[in-house]
Every structure is written in C-alpha cells, then in structure tokens.
Design a protein around this motif. Structure first.
Motif, mmCIF file in Angstrom:
data_model
loop_
_atom_site.group_PDB
_atom_site.id
_atom_site.type_symbol
_atom_site.label_atom_id
_atom_site.label_comp_id
_atom_site.label_asym_id
_atom_site.label_seq_id
_atom_site.Cartn_x
_atom_site.Cartn_y
_atom_site.Cartn_z
ATOM 1 N N GLY A 180 -23.766 33.081 -41.734
ATOM 2 C CA GLY A 180 -25.063 33.733 -41.866
ATOM 3 C C GLY A 180 -25.133 35.068 -41.160
ATOM 4 N N ASP A 181 -24.203 35.319 -40.224
ATOM 5 C CA ASP A 181 -24.148 36.627 -39.572
ATOM 6 C C ASP A 181 -23.828 37.716 -40.597
ATOM 7 O OD1 ASP A 181 -24.695 35.544 -37.112
ATOM 8 O OD2 ASP A 181 -22.678 35.771 -36.297
ATOM 9 N N VAL A 182 -24.197 38.936 -40.244
ATOM 10 C CA VAL A 182 -23.956 40.103 -41.091
ATOM 11 C C VAL A 182 -22.770 40.887 -40.542
ATOM 12 C CG1 VAL A 182 -24.924 42.327 -41.823
ATOM 13 C CG2 VAL A 182 -26.346 40.272 -41.826
ATOM 14 N N LEU A 272 -16.873 37.386 -45.978
ATOM 15 C CA LEU A 272 -16.907 37.771 -47.387
ATOM 16 C C LEU A 272 -17.318 39.240 -47.438
ATOM 17 C CD1 LEU A 272 -16.635 36.917 -50.355
ATOM 18 C CD2 LEU A 272 -19.070 36.307 -50.304
ATOM 19 N N ILE A 273 -16.394 40.084 -47.845
ATOM 20 C CA ILE A 273 -16.595 41.528 -47.812
ATOM 21 C C ILE A 273 -16.896 42.050 -49.214
ATOM 22 C CG2 ILE A 273 -15.530 43.750 -47.248
ATOM 23 C CD1 ILE A 273 -16.080 41.991 -44.814
ATOM 24 N N ARG A 333 -23.630 48.105 -44.478
ATOM 25 C CA ARG A 333 -23.653 46.646 -44.487
ATOM 26 C C ARG A 333 -22.578 46.199 -45.482
ATOM 27 N NH1 ARG A 333 -28.926 42.887 -43.926
ATOM 28 N NH2 ARG A 333 -28.044 40.881 -44.560
ATOM 29 N N ILE A 334 -21.456 45.683 -44.969
ATOM 30 C CA ILE A 334 -20.288 45.484 -45.827
ATOM 31 C C ILE A 334 -19.997 44.025 -46.159
ATOM 32 C CG2 ILE A 334 -19.234 47.609 -44.991
ATOM 33 C CD1 ILE A 334 -17.256 45.862 -43.387
ATOM 34 N N GLY A 335 -20.727 43.077 -45.573
ATOM 35 C CA GLY A 335 -20.437 41.686 -45.902
ATOM 36 C C GLY A 335 -21.200 40.720 -45.027
ATOM 37 N N ARG A 336 -20.767 39.466 -45.092
ATOM 38 C CA ARG A 336 -21.425 38.428 -44.313
ATOM 39 C C ARG A 336 -20.410 37.371 -43.885
ATOM 40 N NH1 ARG A 336 -22.482 37.367 -49.696
ATOM 41 N NH2 ARG A 336 -22.231 35.182 -50.379
ATOM 42 N N ALA A 348 -12.215 37.484 -47.458
ATOM 43 C CA ALA A 348 -12.159 37.531 -48.922
ATOM 44 C C ALA A 348 -13.011 38.692 -49.410
ATOM 45 C CB ALA A 348 -12.652 36.208 -49.515
ATOM 46 N N PHE A 349 -12.612 39.262 -50.540
ATOM 47 C CA PHE A 349 -13.362 40.356 -51.144
ATOM 48 C C PHE A 349 -14.027 39.846 -52.426
ATOM 49 C CE2 PHE A 349 -10.226 42.315 -48.491
ATOM 50 C CZ PHE A 349 -10.847 43.440 -47.962
#
Length: 350
Positions: A180-182, A272-273, A333-336, A348-349
C-alpha cells in the motif's frame, strides 16, 4: 647512454615531490571552504579529527562507505574535462549514506596518476570540494599518489570514502515498508556514474568524438553531455527524513530499479513500477537506439531517469512530494508496494 653510477633522484624516477606540495597548497582553501560543525577541514596533518558532539550528535551510530567513478573517468580524460567527476565521486558515496538515514559528515579522496599534473588534479579536487559542499560534508583530507609505470600517460584514478552518522534508533532499514506504500522517484541528472563501459562502446560504434555535438543535447558537446555530474540528493532526503514521512530510500545506481529497490524491501512485499510514469532523458533513448540495447539491459544497467527511489506511506505521499520539490527535486509517482509471494519478482513493471 645513462651511466650506471649516474646519481638518481626521486624526480628522475618519475615522482615530483614539489608538484605534490604545490597541489596541497592549491587545494587547502578548497577543503577549508567545506568546513562544517565538527570539523576544522584543515589539510597537512597525518590525520583529521571530527567531533561528533560538536556536530550535534548525542548517541550516534557511524555509517561508512566508499566508491569510485568507474570508466566515466575515461570520458573525462579523453574529453579533457576534469571539473565534474569529483562531484560524481562524492555523490556515489553520500547518496549511499543518506539512504540509511545517515547525514554525511566527512569525506576523504584518493587521487592516483602516473605523473602528477597539478592543474588537472586541482580541477578534479575542486569538483570534489563542490560535491562536498552540495552534500554538506567536510573534505577533511585524502591521498595523492604519483606512481610511474602503474598508469598510462594522462590517465588517473579516483576513489572516495565517506562517513556519516545517525542517532541510535533512527536508522533507515526499510523494515517499515508495507503493501500500500507509494514509490516516488526523484529525477536523475542523466547517466550519473554507471554503465559507462557500455556507453563508451556505443560512442565507439557511432564514430562520434567527444568534441562533436551531442545528438541528444542541444548546445553541448558529446563529452560535456555524458559528463553531466551525478545528482546529490542528500539535503532533500534529510529534510524528508526529519519530518518522518519516509519508509525507505534506494539509491538507483548500477542495476537500476530492478536491482537496487529490492535492497530496501522486507520479505513479503515487492514493488510494481509504472514504466511510463516519468519521462526518460534523451540520452537513454539515444544509447538504446544507437547501441541496439535491449530494454531488459537498459533497466538493469542504467537509472533510466530515476536516481533515487523513495517509499512513503500513502497518507504521506503528498507531503513528501512537497518537501522534495521545495528542496529542488523533480518528483514522480512511479509505483506502489504490493504483497509478494515466494518466487515472484521483487520489482515488476506493469
């Protein structure tokens, strides 16, 4: 023909003590300009003292690291530009310190060459001092080694060593990271100091010289553009750490996001990017196109535009972004952070 009994001096053997002394005199004011609480930043003694209490610490843990610049030095040497690689040298160590929650306090450098060129060495060390100034740490000393026969004419090598401190209990380990973190990404200034063996191969393939115009950077030579120094993220990261909005930091160096972000993730979670969440600087597209570099190699070799990854709680993402932007960083903001099962990739992308 040299006679066997001809008197020999150290200078005849290739080592010029007077040049070394002249260099020390040149760089003393550079070191003095990096003074900070805890250090007098004077050169010339056998060692240097640092007063942790004077720096404001009560119960500190020391953090130490060392690094170099890699084959980016060959680009500097072949370009005849020596005024930025010292910033890279400092950046590679101090950015590693701050991701552990530590404030960089002091820096030592090692400069080695076959023959000492005082002007060249002074330019390098001036850029080291500039890197220390940007990081807020003191350049308290170093070593200049003239070693004939060890280096080709015109070549030199650099190494750096940094020490920082963090109050006991305030270390940043990544243990607080949770699903859940950003993940925020701080923009890089370009290549930074990784992947230059591949960069040099690509340049060789193109047939371009370092004095030629950079195809991806208007108004700059190729050498100048490739030598853009590594961004130093220390002040911005320390500001965010002081407000308690950071769960983890990862310095994105060789290995890219794929290899570096997992180093600060606890078991059971991954990142997850979103690959399109930030603009990729033109230098990376140029390298990939001219070198035919596969995307998998790009993301495992270069930072691809993100020099520091920041993991923050969802509730703190806006405030963290404000802090970094107020300190001059460009934030994406690039993922979580997501739950991860055994066997699934840590990054993972998608």
């Amino acid at each position: 023909m040299t006679r066997k009994n001809h008197p020999l001096s150290y200078k005849d053997a290739g080592v010029d003590i007077d040049a070394g002394n002249a260099l020390v005199d040149r760089i003393k004011p550079l070191a003095a300009a990096t003074r900070r609480p805890g250090s007098d930043a004077d050169l010339g003694g056998f060692g240097a003292f640092f007063d942790l209490r004077g720096a404001g610490y009560k119960d500190p843990i020391l953090v130490a690291c060392n690094d170099g610049v890699g084959t980016k030095l060959k680009v500097a040497i072949d370009s005849g530009r020596h005024d930025t690689v010292g910033i890279d040298l400092v950046a590679m160590s101090v950015n590693d310190l701050v991701v552990q929650g530590a404030e960089p306090l002091l820096f030592l450098d090692y400069f080695a060459a076959g023959r000492l060129d005082v002007d060249e060495a002074a330019a390098v060390i001036a850029s080291i001092a500039e890197g220390c100034r940007q990081a807020g740490c003191a350049l308290i000393g170093g070593e200049t080694a003239e070693m004939p026969g060890m280096y080709a004419p015109g070549d030199y090598d650099l190494a750096g060593f940094a020490v920082g401190a963090v109050e006991r209990g305030a270390q940043l380990t990544g243990a607080a990271v949770e699903a859940g973190d950003v993940v925020l990404g701080l923009s890089s200034s370009g290549l930074h100091s990784n992947g230059f063996s591949l960069v040099r191969k690509v340049v060789e393939r193109t047939g371009l010289g370092y004095a030629d115009p950079a195809p991806f950077a208007d108004g700059q030579s190729l050498g100048e553009a490739l030598l853009t120094p590594t961004r130093i993220y220390v002040r911005a990261c320390l500001a965010a750490l002081r407000e308690g909005v950071v769960h983890a930091l990862a310095h994105i160096t060789g290995g890219g996001l794929v290899e570096n972000l997992p180093r600060v993730l606890p078991p059971g979670v991954g990142a997850l990017i979103e690959p399109g969440a930030w603009p990729r600087p033109a230098v990376f597209d140029w390298l990939q196109r001219e070198g035919g570099v596969p995307e998998d190699d790009m993301v495992r070799t270069f930072n691809c535009g993100i020099g520091m990854a920041v993991v923050v709680p969802e509730a703190s993402a806006t405030r963290a972004t404000e802090i970094f932007e107020a300190n001059g960083e460009t934030v994406h903001r690039i993922g979580r952070i997501v739950a991860r099962k055994d066997g699934e990739p840590a990054v993972a992308f998608g």
